[in-house]
Design a protein around this motif. Sequence first.
Motif, mmCIF file in Angstrom:
data_model
loop_
_atom_site.group_PDB
_atom_site.id
_atom_site.type_symbol
_atom_site.label_atom_id
_atom_site.label_comp_id
_atom_site.label_asym_id
_atom_site.label_seq_id
_atom_site.Cartn_x
_atom_site.Cartn_y
_atom_site.Cartn_z
ATOM 1 N N ILE A 1 0.837 -1.202 0.000
ATOM 2 C CA ILE A 1 0.000 0.000 0.000
ATOM 3 C C ILE A 1 0.872 1.252 0.000
ATOM 4 O O ILE A 1 0.583 2.227 -0.714
ATOM 5 C CB ILE A 1 -0.946 -0.008 1.213
ATOM 6 C CG1 ILE A 1 -1.926 -1.184 1.127
ATOM 7 C CG2 ILE A 1 -1.709 1.309 1.317
ATOM 8 C CD1 ILE A 1 -2.771 -1.370 2.367
ATOM 9 N N SER A 2 1.966 1.221 0.759
ATOM 10 C CA SER A 2 2.861 2.379 0.831
ATOM 11 C C SER A 2 3.490 2.677 -0.524
ATOM 12 O O SER A 2 3.555 3.836 -0.953
ATOM 13 C CB SER A 2 3.950 2.128 1.874
ATOM 14 O OG SER A 2 3.394 1.895 3.150
ATOM 15 N N PHE A 3 3.953 1.646 -1.203
ATOM 16 C CA PHE A 3 4.568 1.845 -2.520
ATOM 17 C C PHE A 3 3.551 2.383 -3.518
ATOM 18 O O PHE A 3 3.886 3.223 -4.372
ATOM 19 C CB PHE A 3 5.181 0.539 -3.023
ATOM 20 C CG PHE A 3 6.614 0.349 -2.626
ATOM 21 C CD1 PHE A 3 7.634 0.856 -3.398
ATOM 22 C CD2 PHE A 3 6.943 -0.347 -1.472
ATOM 23 C CE1 PHE A 3 8.959 0.693 -3.037
ATOM 24 C CE2 PHE A 3 8.266 -0.526 -1.099
ATOM 25 C CZ PHE A 3 9.282 -0.002 -1.884
ATOM 26 N N VAL B 1 5.001 2.554 10.218
ATOM 27 C CA VAL B 1 5.652 3.867 10.129
ATOM 28 C C VAL B 1 5.834 4.273 8.663
ATOM 29 O O VAL B 1 5.594 5.425 8.283
ATOM 30 C CB VAL B 1 7.014 3.841 10.854
ATOM 31 C CG1 VAL B 1 7.785 5.131 10.606
ATOM 32 C CG2 VAL B 1 6.817 3.628 12.351
ATOM 33 N N PHE B 2 6.259 3.318 7.835
ATOM 34 C CA PHE B 2 6.426 3.575 6.402
ATOM 35 C C PHE B 2 5.102 3.973 5.763
ATOM 36 O O PHE B 2 5.029 4.896 4.949
ATOM 37 C CB PHE B 2 7.009 2.334 5.736
ATOM 38 C CG PHE B 2 7.335 2.507 4.284
ATOM 39 C CD1 PHE B 2 7.868 3.688 3.806
ATOM 40 C CD2 PHE B 2 7.118 1.477 3.388
ATOM 41 C CE1 PHE B 2 8.177 3.855 2.470
ATOM 42 C CE2 PHE B 2 7.413 1.632 2.046
ATOM 43 C CZ PHE B 2 7.952 2.826 1.586
ATOM 44 N N LEU B 3 4.026 3.297 6.156
ATOM 45 C CA LEU B 3 2.705 3.624 5.625
ATOM 46 C C LEU B 3 2.260 5.003 6.073
ATOM 47 O O LEU B 3 1.705 5.784 5.275
ATOM 48 C CB LEU B 3 1.692 2.564 6.074
ATOM 49 C CG LEU B 3 0.237 2.804 5.646
ATOM 50 C CD1 LEU B 3 0.113 2.814 4.129
ATOM 51 C CD2 LEU B 3 -0.671 1.733 6.245
ATOM 52 N N LEU B 4 2.475 5.340 7.333
ATOM 53 C CA LEU B 4 2.098 6.665 7.832
ATOM 54 C C LEU B 4 2.864 7.761 7.106
ATOM 55 O O LEU B 4 2.296 8.826 6.782
ATOM 56 C CB LEU B 4 2.342 6.753 9.341
ATOM 57 C CG LEU B 4 1.436 5.878 10.224
ATOM 58 C CD1 LEU B 4 1.860 5.994 11.681
ATOM 59 C CD2 LEU B 4 -0.020 6.276 10.054
ATOM 60 N N LEU B 5 4.149 7.508 6.831
ATOM 61 C CA LEU B 5 4.939 8.473 6.073
ATOM 62 C C LEU B 5 4.382 8.644 4.660
ATOM 63 O O LEU B 5 4.269 9.774 4.155
ATOM 64 C CB LEU B 5 6.397 8.009 6.014
ATOM 65 C CG LEU B 5 7.341 8.847 5.138
ATOM 66 C CD1 LEU B 5 7.439 10.277 5.685
ATOM 67 C CD2 LEU B 5 8.727 8.200 5.069
ATOM 68 N N SER B 6 4.007 7.537 4.036
ATOM 69 C CA SER B 6 3.443 7.591 2.682
ATOM 70 C C SER B 6 2.121 8.349 2.664
ATOM 71 O O SER B 6 1.869 9.161 1.766
ATOM 72 C CB SER B 6 3.249 6.171 2.148
ATOM 73 O OG SER B 6 4.452 5.430 2.190
ATOM 74 N N ILE B 7 1.276 8.088 3.667
ATOM 75 C CA ILE B 7 -0.013 8.779 3.741
ATOM 76 C C ILE B 7 0.193 10.278 3.957
ATOM 77 O O ILE B 7 -0.511 11.115 3.364
ATOM 78 C CB ILE B 7 -0.869 8.179 4.874
ATOM 79 C CG1 ILE B 7 -1.258 6.744 4.529
ATOM 80 C CG2 ILE B 7 -2.112 9.021 5.119
ATOM 81 C CD1 ILE B 7 -1.996 6.031 5.649
ATOM 82 N N THR B 8 1.180 10.630 4.794
ATOM 83 C CA THR B 8 1.461 12.037 5.049
ATOM 84 C C THR B 8 1.901 12.755 3.778
ATOM 85 O O THR B 8 1.418 13.853 3.465
ATOM 86 C CB THR B 8 2.548 12.173 6.123
ATOM 87 O OG1 THR B 8 2.118 11.522 7.321
ATOM 88 C CG2 THR B 8 2.838 13.633 6.416
ATOM 89 N N LEU B 9 2.814 12.143 3.028
ATOM 90 C CA LEU B 9 3.273 12.753 1.778
ATOM 91 C C LEU B 9 2.141 12.867 0.764
ATOM 92 O O LEU B 9 2.015 13.871 0.057
ATOM 93 C CB LEU B 9 4.423 11.934 1.196
ATOM 94 C CG LEU B 9 5.732 11.944 1.992
ATOM 95 C CD1 LEU B 9 6.750 11.014 1.351
ATOM 96 C CD2 LEU B 9 6.292 13.363 2.084
ATOM 97 N N ALA B 10 1.308 11.824 0.708
ATOM 98 C CA ALA B 10 0.177 11.851 -0.224
ATOM 99 C C ALA B 10 -0.800 12.964 0.151
ATOM 100 O O ALA B 10 -1.321 13.673 -0.720
ATOM 101 C CB ALA B 10 -0.528 10.503 -0.230
#
Length: 274
Positions: A15-17, A235-244
Amino acid sequence: MKIQLNPAAKLLILISFNLLAITFDKLENLILLTLLAVLVYVAGRPDISRIKTTALVILPPAWGVIISQSLFYQGWPRTVLLTLVPPEIPVLGWMTGGIYLYYQGLIYGAEQSLRLVTVVLVGLTVAWTTGEGSMLKTLRRSLDNPKLSISISIGVRFFRTMADEIRSVYAVFKLSGFKLTRYRDTVRFAVPLVAQVIRRSYMISLTLFSRGFSPTSRSGTGRTRPSAVTLLSIVFLLLSITLALMKVLTTLFLLDVLYIPPLKPVYFWVLNNI
């Protein structure tokens, strides 16, 4: 050493990618993301046959996107790299005004292709290294709801069967001269499919109850403490959601739809770095 990831971590990484592939616009960011996807793919240790399958899945659409964008790029400025059809050539040249290979279109096509490559590499790795049973168990533990869990499990397991039934019924209707554009024919098409679903649901319910399944039972659904790998994936997913989310807010600002003055530094950072 082969990296072992649990199904939950794999889903979160996938999901993050996907989010990052949509979020990033700069070529260097997409290249970095693709390199990370290659590392994930290599960590899955694919055999030769799977590498060939991956190449067949990725290369044709990737090159197709690059070539089509480089030929039909409509942005500005446009730098001509190669003239394929000069405008003075009869018929084709006169009709098209010339066919050129544009540098900016080549870069834009490469960016779109990298998004595709990233998602496919990580998606294939997750699909090939995660069994259906373990993935369903992970979903059931995450949901902590026996009714919803068993529904998802049955839906996933019988998806291919349902697709085959829809294809068969459609073939019969097509040979019989029916058209799904007509309301009555659409209803006739749906009736046997609904009947099959009801019949299958009834048989599955009898099987589950005969084996002692109770939708109110919560045995075996106790929550376990997430592992360190799962926490890193979160954490990786939260970072991805934040950038999105930052990208969405910046896009709304550029479209003059939503402007939040305190987020002005965020807008500039996104435009310069993402």
